[in-house]
Design a protein around this motif. Structure first.
Motif, PDB file in Angstrom:
ATOM      1  N   ASP A  36       0.905  -1.211  -0.061  1.00  0.00           N
ATOM      2  CA  ASP A  36       0.127   0.035   0.062  1.00  0.00           C
ATOM      3  C   ASP A  36       0.787   1.265   0.221  1.00  0.00           C
ATOM      4  N   ALA A  37       1.858   1.089   0.894  1.00  0.00           N
ATOM      5  CA  ALA A  37       2.918   2.371   0.825  1.00  0.00           C
ATOM      6  C   ALA A  37       3.470   2.551  -0.420  1.00  0.00           C
ATOM      7  N   LEU A  38       3.983   1.413  -1.279  1.00  0.00           N
ATOM      8  CA  LEU A  38       4.599   1.530  -2.565  1.00  0.00           C
ATOM      9  C   LEU A  38       3.510   2.135  -3.587  1.00  0.00           C
ATOM     10  N   ARG A  39       2.243   1.738  -3.483  1.00  0.00           N
ATOM     11  CA  ARG A  39       1.453   2.233  -4.263  1.00  0.00           C
ATOM     12  C   ARG A  39       1.232   3.635  -4.234  1.00  0.00           C
ATOM     13  N   ALA A  40       1.238   4.093  -2.960  1.00  0.00           N
ATOM     14  CA  ALA A  40       1.088   5.639  -2.545  1.00  0.00           C
ATOM     15  C   ALA A  40       2.256   6.513  -3.330  1.00  0.00           C
ATOM     16  N   GLN A  41       3.356   5.685  -2.863  1.00  0.00           N
ATOM     17  CA  GLN A  41       4.694   6.232  -3.513  1.00  0.00           C
ATOM     18  C   GLN A  41       4.740   6.304  -5.052  1.00  0.00           C
ATOM     19  N   ILE A  42       4.116   5.428  -5.818  1.00  0.00           N
ATOM     20  CA  ILE A  42       3.961   5.497  -7.241  1.00  0.00           C
ATOM     21  C   ILE A  42       3.081   6.488  -7.543  1.00  0.00           C
ATOM     22  N   THR A  43       1.819   6.691  -6.994  1.00  0.00           N
ATOM     23  CA  THR A  43       1.150   7.770  -7.198  1.00  0.00           C
ATOM     24  C   THR A  43       1.554   9.108  -7.174  1.00  0.00           C
ATOM     25  N   ASP A  44       2.383   9.387  -6.190  1.00  0.00           N
ATOM     26  CA  ASP A  44       2.952  10.603  -5.904  1.00  0.00           C
ATOM     27  C   ASP A  44       4.118  10.826  -6.853  1.00  0.00           C
ATOM     28  N   LEU A  45       4.889   9.828  -7.155  1.00  0.00           N
ATOM     29  CA  LEU A  45       5.646  10.148  -8.082  1.00  0.00           C
ATOM     30  C   LEU A  45       5.291  10.045  -9.556  1.00  0.00           C
ATOM     31  N   GLU A  46       4.124   9.754  -9.826  1.00  0.00           N
ATOM     32  CA  GLU A  46       3.550   9.925 -11.250  1.00  0.00           C
ATOM     33  C   GLU A  46       3.101  11.334 -11.215  1.00  0.00           C
ATOM     34  N   ALA A  47       2.526  11.952 -10.080  1.00  0.00           N
ATOM     35  CA  ALA A  47       2.138  13.209 -10.022  1.00  0.00           C
ATOM     36  C   ALA A  47       3.310  14.202 -10.339  1.00  0.00           C
ATOM     37  N   GLN A  48       4.410  13.991  -9.748  1.00  0.00           N
ATOM     38  CA  GLN A  48       5.467  14.940 -10.021  1.00  0.00           C
ATOM     39  C   GLN A  48       6.009  14.685 -11.356  1.00  0.00           C
ATOM     40  N   SER A  49       5.899  13.387 -11.783  1.00  0.00           N
ATOM     41  CA  SER A  49       6.622  13.375 -13.469  1.00  0.00           C
ATOM     42  C   SER A  49       5.706  14.038 -14.318  1.00  0.00           C
ATOM     43  N   ALA A  50       4.398  14.279 -13.815  1.00  0.00           N
ATOM     44  CA  ALA A  50       3.358  14.816 -14.987  1.00  0.00           C
ATOM     45  C   ALA A  50       3.627  16.393 -14.958  1.00  0.00           C
ATOM     46  N   ALA A  51       4.314  16.986 -13.954  1.00  0.00           N
ATOM     47  CA  ALA A  51       4.488  18.473 -13.760  1.00  0.00           C
ATOM     48  C   ALA A  51       5.115  18.813 -15.026  1.00  0.00           C
ATOM     49  N   PRO A  52       4.417  20.084 -15.233  1.00  0.00           N
ATOM     50  CA  PRO A  52       5.033  20.709 -16.836  1.00  0.00           C
ATOM     51  C   PRO A  52       6.411  21.246 -16.308  1.00  0.00           C
ATOM     52  N   ASP A  53       6.845  21.652 -15.385  1.00  0.00           N
ATOM     53  CA  ASP A  53       8.163  22.126 -15.033  1.00  0.00           C
ATOM     54  C   ASP A  53       9.193  21.126 -14.629  1.00  0.00           C
ATOM     55  N   LEU A  54       8.917  19.859 -14.888  1.00  0.00           N
ATOM     56  CA  LEU A  54       9.749  18.682 -14.232  1.00  0.00           C
ATOM     57  C   LEU A  54      11.282  18.968 -14.677  1.00  0.00           C
ATOM     58  N   TRP A  55      11.332  18.972 -15.863  1.00  0.00           N
ATOM     59  CA  TRP A  55      12.777  19.087 -16.639  1.00  0.00           C
ATOM     60  C   TRP A  55      13.215  20.371 -16.686  1.00  0.00           C
ATOM     61  N   ASP A  56      12.730  21.601 -15.735  1.00  0.00           N
ATOM     62  CA  ASP A  56      13.452  22.644 -15.538  1.00  0.00           C
ATOM     63  C   ASP A  56      15.012  22.429 -14.482  1.00  0.00           C
ATOM     64  N   ASP A  57      14.677  21.138 -13.910  1.00  0.00           N
ATOM     65  CA  ASP A  57      15.731  20.767 -12.999  1.00  0.00           C
ATOM     66  C   ASP A  57      15.929  19.253 -13.434  1.00  0.00           C
ATOM     67  N   PRO A  58      16.902  19.103 -14.531  1.00  0.00           N
ATOM     68  CA  PRO A  58      17.145  17.818 -14.797  1.00  0.00           C
ATOM     69  C   PRO A  58      17.582  16.750 -14.070  1.00  0.00           C
ATOM     70  N   ASP A  59      18.624  17.106 -13.155  1.00  0.00           N
ATOM     71  CA  ASP A  59      18.886  16.239 -12.031  1.00  0.00           C
ATOM     72  C   ASP A  59      17.745  15.671 -11.248  1.00  0.00           C
ATOM     73  N   LYS A  60      17.035  16.462 -10.758  1.00  0.00           N
ATOM     74  CA  LYS A  60      15.437  16.176 -10.077  1.00  0.00           C
ATOM     75  C   LYS A  60      14.704  15.262 -10.806  1.00  0.00           C
TER      76      LYS A  60
END
Length: 370
Positions: free
Chosen positions: A26-50
């Motif tokens: 359950d915690a792993l699924r919650a982490q995936i949901t959070d990371l998917e939201a972050q990866s969908a952010a339009p400014d994600l690649w403004d910081d390539p390392d992150k």
């Protein structure tokens, strides 16, 4: 002896129940949901390392969830295969089921080992340093063989690695080498590889063809994270710069870009020369230095009496694994008693069974202390 499929399948399901419980899906699924939201952010690649960190962490988390969830369906498919073979009294199908059973048992065993990695730093990436010990040129050659073994192991699993430093010996092989394995739980798995490794073979460097025993030391430390970086006062560090060099002293760099960093209070030394600039090598050296000092701090806090990884003698009386190429072929772990005869496969990175046995042995040792 006929395989008792019902008992074997029941044992697999019991083990998987433990794996699911410890893995906290359950915690792993919650982490995936959070990371998917972050990866969908339009400014994600403004910081390539992150961005790289987010996408790679998401990929690994999904793979981890799939490994656990797919195992249940794989066990169900195995049960169906067994039922088909038994109903039709089909020896060929039952033989296929027996083969699949062994494969599933191995895969479930690997998942189970992951549940045993519960130490404070076990989830971290790892920094491995290999040093040639007693044995002259054979020891230097052995150090290079071990480095290739671990890099091939990582390659087999698709784990990214980064070579940070290589110090070549005069005639052949390596005086020392440092590299990272950049995948979660690398430290937990590889920590059991720390110690002195011993090689027995007919020396290819002896014109009389005599048998030679040589040693190499393997050190494994967890890679630090920004949240636990140890602040090191500048006056505790001695920084030397020198020109990077390749095999046999051949210059591979025309500037003094290599860095040797010494922590004066502990005598800990880190060398880096594989980055393109002195600034990059200095940053890499500092990160490895912080990793070693972090582990040292943890060991002091726990009042551990054992020698630190960097103090391994790499000589007689201190070995944890032997690699014998003559007069017979065998690799044997002296702690777990696990041994195999296929030495070529081991040196080509087939060392999962040794690591699994080591993790189980280490966990058993910890339980005895509790």
């Amino acid at each position: 002896m006929a395989v008792d499929f019902p008992v074997e399948i029941k044992n697999l399901r019991t083990t998987m129940g433990t794996v699911r419980e410890v893995s906290d899906l359950d915690a792993l699924r919650a982490q995936i949901t959070d990371l998917e939201a972050q990866s969908a952010a339009p400014d994600l690649w403004d910081d390539p390392d992150k961005a790289q960190q987010v996408t790679s962490t998401l990929s690994r988390a999904k793979a981890e969830l799939d490994r656990v969830e797919n195992m249940d369906s794989r066990i169900e498919d195995l049960e169906t295969l067994v039922e088909m073979g038994q109903e039709e009294d089909d020896a060929e199908t039952l033989a296929e089921a027996e083969k699949e059973l062994e494969a599933v048992k191995k895969a479930v065993g690997e998942l189970e080992v992951r549940t045993l990695l519960s130490g404070e730093f076990d989830q971290r990436e790892a920094v491995i340093t290999i040093r040639a010990g007693a044995g002259g040129v054979d020891a230097a050659d052995f150090a290079e063989m071990l480095m290739r073994m671990y890099l091939r192991w990582a390659e087999r699993h698709g784990y990214p690695t980064k070579v940070m430093d290589t110090s070549y010996a005069e005639e052949a092989g390596l005086k020392s080498a440092t590299f990272e394995v950049n995948v979660p739980y690398a430290y937990g798995n590889l920590a059991v590889e720390a110690g002195t490794h011993r090689l027995v073979r007919i020396s290819p460097f002896d014109n009389q063809g005599r048998r030679q025993t040589s040693f190499a030391a393997v050190e494994v430390v967890p890679l630090i994270e920004t949240t636990d970086a140890i602040e090191i006062p500048e006056n505790e560090l001695k920084i030397d710069v020198f020109r990077s060099s390749g095999p046999g002293g051949q210059s591979v760099n025309t500037t003094d870009s290599a860095v040797r960093m010494t922590h004066i209070p502990t005598g800990t030394v880190v060398s880096m020369q594989n980055e393109k600039s002195q600034i990059q090598n200095r940053a890499a050296a500092l990160r490895v230095m912080q990793s070693r000092l972090l582990l040292l701090k943890k060991q002091e806090e726990d009042a551990q009496k054992k020698e630190l990884a960097g103090d391994i003698k790499a000589s007689w009386g201190d070995q944890m694994r032997s690699y014998v190429l003559h007069p017979y072929q065998m690799v044997k772990d002296l702690r777990t008693e696990h041994e195999v005869g296929k030495t070529d496969a081991v040196f080509d990175g087939d060392i999962d069974d040794f690591m699994e046995a080591g993790v189980r042995w280490k966990r058993a040792q910890e339980r005895e202390k509790d």
